[in-house]
Design an enzyme around this catalytic site. Sequence first.
Site, PDB file in Angstrom:
ATOM      1  N   HIS A   1     -16.723 -14.808  42.773  1.00 61.39           N
ATOM      2  CA  HIS A   1     -16.148 -15.826  41.885  1.00 61.39           C
ATOM      3  C   HIS A   1     -16.851 -17.162  42.101  1.00 61.39           C
ATOM      4  O   HIS A   1     -16.315 -18.070  42.733  1.00 61.39           O
ATOM      5  CB  HIS A   1     -14.646 -15.951  42.117  1.00 61.39           C
ATOM      6  CG  HIS A   1     -13.871 -14.774  41.623  1.00 61.39           C
ATOM      7  ND1 HIS A   1     -13.368 -13.805  42.452  1.00 61.39           N
ATOM      8  CD2 HIS A   1     -13.527 -14.397  40.353  1.00 61.39           C
ATOM      9  CE1 HIS A   1     -12.735 -12.895  41.732  1.00 61.39           C
ATOM     10  NE2 HIS A   1     -12.814 -13.218  40.459  1.00 61.39           N
TER      11      HIS A   1
ATOM     12  N   HIS B   1     -21.146 -16.117  38.227  1.00 58.41           N
ATOM     13  CA  HIS B   1     -20.194 -15.263  37.493  1.00 58.41           C
ATOM     14  C   HIS B   1     -19.724 -15.965  36.226  1.00 58.41           C
ATOM     15  O   HIS B   1     -19.626 -15.340  35.162  1.00 58.41           O
ATOM     16  CB  HIS B   1     -18.998 -14.943  38.391  1.00 58.41           C
ATOM     17  CG  HIS B   1     -17.819 -14.375  37.655  1.00 58.41           C
ATOM     18  ND1 HIS B   1     -17.835 -13.142  37.027  1.00 58.41           N
ATOM     19  CD2 HIS B   1     -16.576 -14.896  37.419  1.00 58.41           C
ATOM     20  CE1 HIS B   1     -16.667 -12.915  36.460  1.00 58.41           C
ATOM     21  NE2 HIS B   1     -15.882 -13.961  36.667  1.00 58.41           N
TER      22      HIS B   1
ATOM     23  N   HIS C   1     -13.186 -20.390  33.159  1.00 57.36           N
ATOM     24  CA  HIS C   1     -12.069 -19.453  33.320  1.00 57.36           C
ATOM     25  C   HIS C   1     -11.727 -19.173  34.783  1.00 57.36           C
ATOM     26  O   HIS C   1     -10.610 -18.748  35.086  1.00 57.36           O
ATOM     27  CB  HIS C   1     -12.381 -18.138  32.597  1.00 57.36           C
ATOM     28  CG  HIS C   1     -13.295 -17.229  33.369  1.00 57.36           C
ATOM     29  ND1 HIS C   1     -14.656 -17.452  33.463  1.00 57.36           N
ATOM     30  CD2 HIS C   1     -13.042 -16.110  34.096  1.00 57.36           C
ATOM     31  CE1 HIS C   1     -15.197 -16.502  34.207  1.00 57.36           C
ATOM     32  NE2 HIS C   1     -14.246 -15.675  34.611  1.00 57.36           N
ATOM     33  N   ASP C   2     -12.649 -19.390  35.713  1.00 59.87           N
ATOM     34  CA  ASP C   2     -12.375 -19.183  37.145  1.00 59.87           C
ATOM     35  C   ASP C   2     -12.619 -20.461  37.942  1.00 59.87           C
ATOM     36  O   ASP C   2     -12.950 -20.398  39.136  1.00 59.87           O
ATOM     37  CB  ASP C   2     -13.243 -18.050  37.703  1.00 59.87           C
ATOM     38  CG  ASP C   2     -12.615 -16.686  37.513  1.00 59.87           C
ATOM     39  OD1 ASP C   2     -11.375 -16.619  37.455  1.00 59.87           O
ATOM     40  OD2 ASP C   2     -13.358 -15.682  37.402  1.00 59.87           O
TER      41      ASP C   2
ATOM     42  N   ASP D   1     -14.892 -11.047  30.974  1.00 58.24           N
ATOM     43  CA  ASP D   1     -14.561 -11.295  32.378  1.00 58.24           C
ATOM     44  C   ASP D   1     -14.805 -10.073  33.247  1.00 58.24           C
ATOM     45  O   ASP D   1     -15.165 -10.202  34.420  1.00 58.24           O
ATOM     46  CB  ASP D   1     -13.099 -11.747  32.479  1.00 58.24           C
ATOM     47  CG  ASP D   1     -12.738 -12.243  33.870  1.00 58.24           C
ATOM     48  OD1 ASP D   1     -13.644 -12.700  34.600  1.00 58.24           O
ATOM     49  OD2 ASP D   1     -11.553 -12.182  34.237  1.00 58.24           O
TER      50      ASP D   1
END
Length: 506
Positions: A229, A233, A269-270, A379
């Site tokens: 993560h 990524h 998103h992360d 994802d």
Amino acid sequence: MEVCYQLPVLPLDRPVPKHVLSRRGAISFSSSSSLFGAPDPRQLSQRRGAISYDSSDQTALYIRMLGACVVFKQLFARDVRVRSQVGFEPERRSSHPYLCIDFRTLHTRLSCGALSADSGTEKRVHRLLSFQRYLHSSRLLRGIPQQIPLHILDEDYSGQARCMLEKVGNWNFDIFLFDKLTNGNSLISLTLHLLNQYGLVDLFQLDMVRLWRFLVLVQEDYHNDNPYHNSVHAADVTQAMYCYLQEPMLSKSLTSYDILLGILAAATHDLDHPGVNQPFLIKTDHYLARLYRNTSVLENHHWKSAVGLLRETGLFSHLPTEDSLNMERDLGSLILATDISRQNDYLSRFRTHLDQDSLCLSNCSHRHFVLQMALKCADICNPCRPWELSKQWSEKVTEEFFQQGDIERKHKLEVSPLCDRETNTICNIQIGFMTYVAEPLFGEWARFSDTRLSQTMLGHMGLNKASWGGLQQEQTAVSEEAELSTADPDAGESRSKEIPQGSRES
């Protein structure tokens, strides 16, 4: 790289003032530091702008800041991302013993052991000089227009990186190579390229300096010491999202607003992922789990972190307030959809729409739902990549699982499923993930968008699953032979003697 200001002690049983909880001034507690002494460098944050997970310090507050040299009294007057203004509740630390774990520094490999007492003066000098070194080395400051004209931004790409961007819609896009060619700036380079390619910068009248600063802060707020993560990524998911946005079903239906939202959601998103999963945060009674009431803990934090950066940089400050608030809300809706624990809910709804043929992409809510499904696919699309890329991602995500398991075992916690390196292998983890998570999702996506890309993804996933199955059989055979040789040392020798005899008889 950090400037530390010491404040009077605040009682831990009282909430920290809201104006202190700003992004630029992340709060760190360190029990090893005295009120006037230098803090233990092992407990200082390794990364600017992160949330602080360390609550062991009950003697002093250290506020880390970014920017030119400013006096302390200016801190509270600055227009920074204050959590109370963004709508955050104060993130109060719990007294749980495992909260002393700093997730940002769990995986750092410190070459030095215990520091000698003679290095106290040296540590103080290092702390005083580090901020000035940061001013000269920060990528953010190298992007300031007074030093580098705006038209130079595109020239940051090497010739090879520019050639790769010309094929950014290719499913075989090697994000690892692209990250090397951009000197670790794959997320910035890729996102900026896509926004320009769609003409979104001009259409939404985005200020280039604010956009550049926003992307730099986004990339820096990913923990690149996480095996999986991290910002690479995020760049990979953004590239996959672009491939899905190019699909005929979406490209002819999505608005510019939808496309901008999809790209930003993929890139963030992360954001600020700590490298551990939600069950870990819950079982350690982490303050983020308490703040979000054990529901989509990480996804809520990713969303709120992204909103904070949008407000800090003022990227959409020129838009009407209602429009910017809608953008923040819709961004959260997309990011929250990536919660893997809600996979079946979204998949069932998607399957129902397809069975009833009720998806109407002229409907705003239906388009948004398709964007949610596209981001979910992006994802977890690693099993659908070519083997050379998929294998690397599988190794990285498994290593991150195992690192969490090592932490849990070290602190005598129950080891989470898939996180025990003694009972799990990368092969069975990947085969199980493809069987129960990836194949159902991408099977329904292929029903929705039956294109060459969808068939390519399903084909790669089938081949990759077979490859992991073959590796698993090889590992099983090797382990069985090792067990036999350990149990009966003469068995291996006798078997080797029998083989030539059988071949002679045949």
